[in-house]
Scaffold this active site. Structure first.
Site, mmCIF file in Angstrom:
data_model
loop_
_atom_site.group_PDB
_atom_site.id
_atom_site.type_symbol
_atom_site.label_atom_id
_atom_site.label_comp_id
_atom_site.label_asym_id
_atom_site.label_seq_id
_atom_site.Cartn_x
_atom_site.Cartn_y
_atom_site.Cartn_z
ATOM 1 N N ARG A 1 54.054 -0.955 -80.152
ATOM 2 C CA ARG A 1 54.891 0.233 -80.093
ATOM 3 C C ARG A 1 54.197 1.458 -80.683
ATOM 4 O O ARG A 1 54.447 2.592 -80.271
ATOM 5 C CB ARG A 1 56.220 -0.013 -80.813
ATOM 6 C CG ARG A 1 57.282 1.018 -80.424
ATOM 7 C CD ARG A 1 58.646 0.672 -80.975
ATOM 8 N NE ARG A 1 58.686 0.771 -82.407
ATOM 9 C CZ ARG A 1 59.192 -0.160 -83.217
ATOM 10 N NH1 ARG A 1 59.712 -1.279 -82.723
ATOM 11 N NH2 ARG A 1 59.192 -0.008 -84.517
ATOM 12 N N TYR B 1 61.330 26.539 -69.156
ATOM 13 C CA TYR B 1 61.471 25.474 -68.146
ATOM 14 C C TYR B 1 62.935 24.981 -68.135
ATOM 15 O O TYR B 1 63.475 24.636 -69.194
ATOM 16 C CB TYR B 1 60.504 24.367 -68.550
ATOM 17 C CG TYR B 1 60.487 23.118 -67.716
ATOM 18 C CD1 TYR B 1 60.043 23.127 -66.393
ATOM 19 C CD2 TYR B 1 60.864 21.893 -68.268
ATOM 20 C CE1 TYR B 1 59.999 21.958 -65.653
ATOM 21 C CE2 TYR B 1 60.816 20.721 -67.529
ATOM 22 C CZ TYR B 1 60.386 20.765 -66.217
ATOM 23 O OH TYR B 1 60.339 19.605 -65.495
ATOM 24 N N ASP C 1 55.357 25.444 -75.316
ATOM 25 C CA ASP C 1 55.084 24.617 -74.138
ATOM 26 C C ASP C 1 53.851 25.232 -73.470
ATOM 27 O O ASP C 1 53.925 26.320 -72.901
ATOM 28 C CB ASP C 1 56.302 24.647 -73.209
ATOM 29 C CG ASP C 1 56.114 23.788 -71.964
ATOM 30 O OD1 ASP C 1 54.964 23.501 -71.598
ATOM 31 O OD2 ASP C 1 57.138 23.413 -71.353
ATOM 32 N N LYS D 1 51.045 16.948 -65.483
ATOM 33 C CA LYS D 1 50.495 18.032 -64.684
ATOM 34 C C LYS D 1 48.963 17.963 -64.710
ATOM 35 O O LYS D 1 48.408 17.056 -64.131
ATOM 36 C CB LYS D 1 51.027 19.372 -65.209
ATOM 37 C CG LYS D 1 52.558 19.398 -65.372
ATOM 38 C CD LYS D 1 53.296 19.455 -64.057
ATOM 39 C CE LYS D 1 54.796 19.231 -64.137
ATOM 40 N NZ LYS D 1 55.547 19.979 -65.111
HETATM 41 C C1 LIG Z 1 56.829 19.722 -65.765
HETATM 42 C C2 LIG Z 1 57.039 20.539 -66.960
HETATM 43 C C3 LIG Z 1 57.605 20.011 -68.117
HETATM 44 C C4 LIG Z 1 58.146 18.605 -68.184
HETATM 45 O O1 LIG Z 1 57.158 17.654 -68.030
HETATM 46 P P1 LIG Z 1 57.495 16.184 -67.450
HETATM 47 O O2 LIG Z 1 56.228 15.452 -67.683
HETATM 48 O O3 LIG Z 1 57.843 16.395 -66.008
HETATM 49 O O4 LIG Z 1 58.635 15.670 -68.244
HETATM 50 C C5 LIG Z 1 57.739 20.816 -69.223
HETATM 51 N N1 LIG Z 1 57.337 22.104 -69.191
HETATM 52 C C6 LIG Z 1 56.795 22.658 -68.098
HETATM 53 C C7 LIG Z 1 56.378 24.073 -68.147
HETATM 54 C C8 LIG Z 1 56.635 21.910 -66.947
HETATM 55 O O5 LIG Z 1 56.131 22.473 -65.861
#
Ligand SMILES: *Cc1c(COP(=O)(O)O)cnc(C)c1O
Length: 396
Positions: free
Chosen positions: A54, A107, A179, A204
């Site tokens: 874990r 987001y 973010d 991403k």
């Molecule tokens: C896609 C995205 C997220 C979330 O990521 P996941 O891996 O899909 O949970 C958060 N912030 C931004 C700017 C994103 O484009």
């Protein structure tokens, strides 16, 4: 070491795995110890040592170590998705009665998390304009514990002056979280600018191949114990197979992003010349109101941006245009090698720069002449030349 060299070496421990360039996927729940006292030794730092699946196997720890170094942080945690990373970071920093300031261009699912889950936990969220630091400073209350940033913002790509946000927060003892999914630490390292915790969706660009869901949070020294403890208490765990894919993606992050940047600038510049489009929202363009800020803070720009059609163009026409593209897939999760198009839906409390319908594009690793040809063909098919009379319009 320069970043391209780092990306090749980060997190690797060739000796541990008999010289293998890529460490095998280490799958485990249980680690065995020769003695009880050896187990107790490992137990003293479950995060650092190999103790129980874990807390991460060798593969997970390699990715943690690479991400920590790439962002120049004190520690990194890996989560099952980007949203899970953000939710855990905010959960770790906030308690009932606290207040969080969230950028209005955030987001969408993070907005939903703040408005629903944080609210349920007794935390109040208010949303601030990305381009008004004075208003942000004025919005801080005694109970404010976190300022959440996203720069550029989702869908409309407005930048925030991160240095000012950090200065505002520091004066009031407020934690800053960003973010950084769009830029990745390859183009922008938030901790170098004084941000406390940076988060990215590794689904991403880090993964980069549209086949993995993961999130990363990298913290400075001050917030690392809190983040580590909260993550452990919630039983967070990620698959070593996914971490292997992310490590594999990380090796080519630099070359991919250099190419995304070059291609996106080319396509965005071409789109700017088209009379069917009123605005191209991409801070790397000289025409962007955020261009000076972008030049100052970022070493490049990624492949995600938006085009805005004039007021009066219908959502149906925008959708038909997207449907008419052949080389652009229609799908949400960008950052892979493929180009994408999706109509932009976003909620804002405050006023938005955007007036007309928006289409978000991701420029992948295809040849730009093919992409531009595809866009030109679809524009001509869905925006017939006699429907507007802007100068410079030409059928190319
Ligand atoms: C896609 C995205 C997220 C979330 O990521 P996941 O891996 O899909 O949970 C958060 N912030 C931004 C700017 C994103 O484009």
């Amino acid at each position: 070491m320069k970043t391209h060299t780092e990306l090749v070496h980060l997190g690797r421990d060739d000796e541990q795995f008999s010289g293998l360039v890529n460490a095998p996927v280490c799958r485990a729940s249980t680690y065995l110890f020769p003695t009880v006292s050896a187990l107790k030794d490992a137990q003293r730092d479950k995060q650092e040592n190999l103790y129980y699946g874990r807390f991460g196997t060798q593969t997970v720890k390699q990715l943690q170590s690479a991400c920590r170094a790439l962002d120049g942080g004190h520690g990194a945690m890996i989560y099952p998705s980007g949203l899970a990373a953000i939710a855990r970071v905010l959960g770790a920093l906030l308690s009932p009665g606290d207040h969080i300031l969230v950028v209005d261009t955030v987001y969408g699912p993070v907005r939903d998390f703040c408005e629903n889950e944080l609210k349920r936990l007794g935390v109040t969220a208010t949303f601030y304009a990305p381009d008004d630091p004075d208003a942000l400073a004025a919005a801080i209350r005694d109970e404010t514990k976190v300022i959440f940033c996203e720069s550029p913002g989702t869908m409309t790509f407005e930048l925030q002056d991160i240095r000012r946000v950090v200065a505002i927060a520091a004066g009031r003892g407020v934690a800053t979280v960003i973010d950084n999914t769009w830029a990745t630490p390859y183009f922008f390292r938030p901790l170098d600018h004084g941000i406390d915790i940076t988060v990215q969706s590794a689904s991403k660009y880090l993964g980069g191949h549209s086949d993995v869901m993961l999130g990363v949070a990298v913290s400075n020294e001050r917030f690392w114990p809190v983040l580590q403890k909260s993550t452990a208490l919630y039983g967070n765990s990620v698959s070593p197979d996914d971490c292997y894919l992310a490590l594999r993606g990380l090796r080519t992050l630099g070359v991919r992003l250099d190419r995304h940047f070059e291609s996106t600038l080319k396509v965005a510049r071409w789109l700017e010349t088209r009379p069917e489009i009123s605005v191209v929202h991409y801070p790397a363009l000289e025409s962007s109101p955020d261009h000076a800020l972008w030049r100052c803070d970022f070493s490049g720009a990624s492949g995600l941006f938006a085009i805005e059609f004039p007021v009066g163009v219908s959502d149906a026409q925008t959708e038909a245009f997207a449907d008419g593209l052949e080389l652009f897939g229609i799908g949400v999760s960008w950052g892979g090698f493929e180009s994408l198009a999706i109509p932009g839906h976003f909620r804002r409390n405050g006023p938005s720069r955007v007036k007309g319908p928006v289409l978000r594009l991701h420029i992948g690793l295809e040849d730009t002449s093919d992409l531009i040809g595809d866009l030109a063909r679809a524009l001509e098919a869905h925006f017939p030349a006699d429907s507007h009379s802007a100068p410079g319009y030409e059928l190319s």
